[in-house]
Scaffold this motif. Sequence first.
Motif, mmCIF file in Angstrom:
data_model
loop_
_atom_site.group_PDB
_atom_site.id
_atom_site.type_symbol
_atom_site.label_atom_id
_atom_site.label_comp_id
_atom_site.label_asym_id
_atom_site.label_seq_id
_atom_site.Cartn_x
_atom_site.Cartn_y
_atom_site.Cartn_z
ATOM 1 N N GLN A 60 0.787 -1.400 0.157
ATOM 2 C CA GLN A 60 -0.058 0.004 -0.268
ATOM 3 C C GLN A 60 0.693 1.524 -0.121
ATOM 4 O OE1 GLN A 60 -2.384 -0.009 3.252
ATOM 5 N NE2 GLN A 60 -3.953 1.126 1.997
ATOM 6 N N ASP A 61 0.709 2.140 -1.048
ATOM 7 C CA ASP A 61 1.718 3.516 -1.255
ATOM 8 C C ASP A 61 0.763 3.881 -0.300
ATOM 9 O OD1 ASP A 61 3.806 4.341 -2.421
ATOM 10 O OD2 ASP A 61 2.036 5.510 -4.225
ATOM 11 N N TRP A 62 1.499 5.276 1.032
ATOM 12 C CA TRP A 62 1.531 5.105 2.166
ATOM 13 C C TRP A 62 2.119 6.718 2.458
ATOM 14 C CZ3 TRP A 62 -2.826 3.886 4.216
ATOM 15 C CH2 TRP A 62 -3.543 4.216 5.477
ATOM 16 N N HIS A 63 1.867 7.527 1.674
ATOM 17 C CA HIS A 63 2.406 9.031 1.926
ATOM 18 C C HIS A 63 1.786 9.876 2.539
ATOM 19 C CE1 HIS A 63 4.440 7.618 -1.487
ATOM 20 N NE2 HIS A 63 3.462 8.247 -2.513
ATOM 21 N N THR A 64 2.496 10.893 3.373
ATOM 22 C CA THR A 64 2.225 11.795 4.824
ATOM 23 C C THR A 64 1.364 12.713 3.091
ATOM 24 O OG1 THR A 64 4.426 13.184 3.727
ATOM 25 C CG2 THR A 64 4.291 11.436 5.973
ATOM 26 N N VAL B 184 11.452 11.615 1.536
ATOM 27 C CA VAL B 184 11.910 9.544 0.623
ATOM 28 C C VAL B 184 10.504 9.391 -0.286
ATOM 29 C CG1 VAL B 184 13.896 7.579 0.498
ATOM 30 C CG2 VAL B 184 13.550 9.372 2.230
ATOM 31 N N ASP B 185 10.649 9.144 -1.198
ATOM 32 C CA ASP B 185 10.114 8.366 -1.766
ATOM 33 C C ASP B 185 9.928 6.685 -1.934
ATOM 34 O OD1 ASP B 185 7.599 7.457 -3.317
ATOM 35 O OD2 ASP B 185 8.225 8.358 -5.751
ATOM 36 N N SER B 186 9.240 5.582 -1.989
ATOM 37 C CA SER B 186 9.512 3.595 -2.081
ATOM 38 C C SER B 186 8.165 3.399 -3.185
ATOM 39 C CB SER B 186 9.170 3.571 -1.036
ATOM 40 O OG SER B 186 9.771 2.170 -0.829
ATOM 41 N N ASP C 243 -0.995 14.625 -5.714
ATOM 42 C CA ASP C 243 -0.616 13.600 -4.767
ATOM 43 C C ASP C 243 -1.354 12.681 -5.717
ATOM 44 O OD1 ASP C 243 -0.254 16.677 -4.647
ATOM 45 O OD2 ASP C 243 -1.296 17.250 -2.423
ATOM 46 N N HIS C 244 -1.399 11.470 -4.307
ATOM 47 C CA HIS C 244 -2.035 10.390 -3.976
ATOM 48 C C HIS C 244 -1.744 9.504 -3.004
ATOM 49 C CE1 HIS C 244 2.405 9.559 -5.372
ATOM 50 N NE2 HIS C 244 2.426 8.868 -5.354
ATOM 51 N N CYS C 245 -2.004 8.309 -2.915
ATOM 52 C CA CYS C 245 -2.167 7.677 -1.853
ATOM 53 C C CYS C 245 -2.200 8.107 -0.455
ATOM 54 C CB CYS C 245 -1.818 6.755 -2.062
ATOM 55 S SG CYS C 245 -2.103 5.297 -3.443
#
Length: 240
Positions: free
Chosen positions: A79-83, A146-148, A114-116
Amino acid sequence: MLNRRQILAALGTTALASLAPSALFAAAAIKPDDTSALLVIDVQNCFLPGGSLAVKEGEQVVPVINKIAKGFANVVMTQDWHTPGHVSFASVHAGKKPFETIDLPYGKQVLWPDHCVQGTDGASLSKDLSIPQAELIIRKGFHKDVDSYSAFLEADGKTTTGLAAYLKSRKIKRLFVAGLATDFCVAWTALDARKAGFEVYVVEDACRGIDNQGSLAKAWADMAKAGVKRIQSSDIAVSA
Ligand code: VGL
Ligand code: ZN
């Protein structure tokens, strides 16, 4: 000259039986076992139709993934889970638009809509996924700077998500990767899985790509070079 019937007769029933079913019926050749796991990458609302970073035909992966998942005792999802205000969002970089790139301390970063964002409906896994046995959900991309894309390592190339250690401690050796998007999170996950020593299959028809400036062809080339096997869902035996 022997005709076809005479050849078949000469081969005899034993030889014929040894051909079947793989040669005669092209049955699914790959059977997931206890050392195999299916990784279902980022099948989240933001990447599906109507989502802020919708992947073309993204919804088509869902029934394919549900079907092959029946063949796996081990399933892990990501699950992509960004701030909010994540560094990968174009909206936080003045003058930048989605799909442009910038240089960050860890390298080149593609900028996205903007996503997730953590806790939003867009970040939820698709409600149409039907994989009750899934045993772990790895969230990633939750460090603001940092992206992942990869399920194993963040984009700084060194911060681990813990997934390789989890899989190894569970004696998993073969990974089958499916989901969204082929050329970003699926490919980066598959490449890092190879680096971590797993045997890796990417199930092409269970994935869809974003294909930004040739990224899809490049991803397949990089994966082939790294020894990732490109298969179709029909190659996987799914016994009921
Ligand atoms: C992804 C772009 C940004 C993906 C995630 O799941 O492939 N792509 N964040
Ligand atoms: Zn993301």
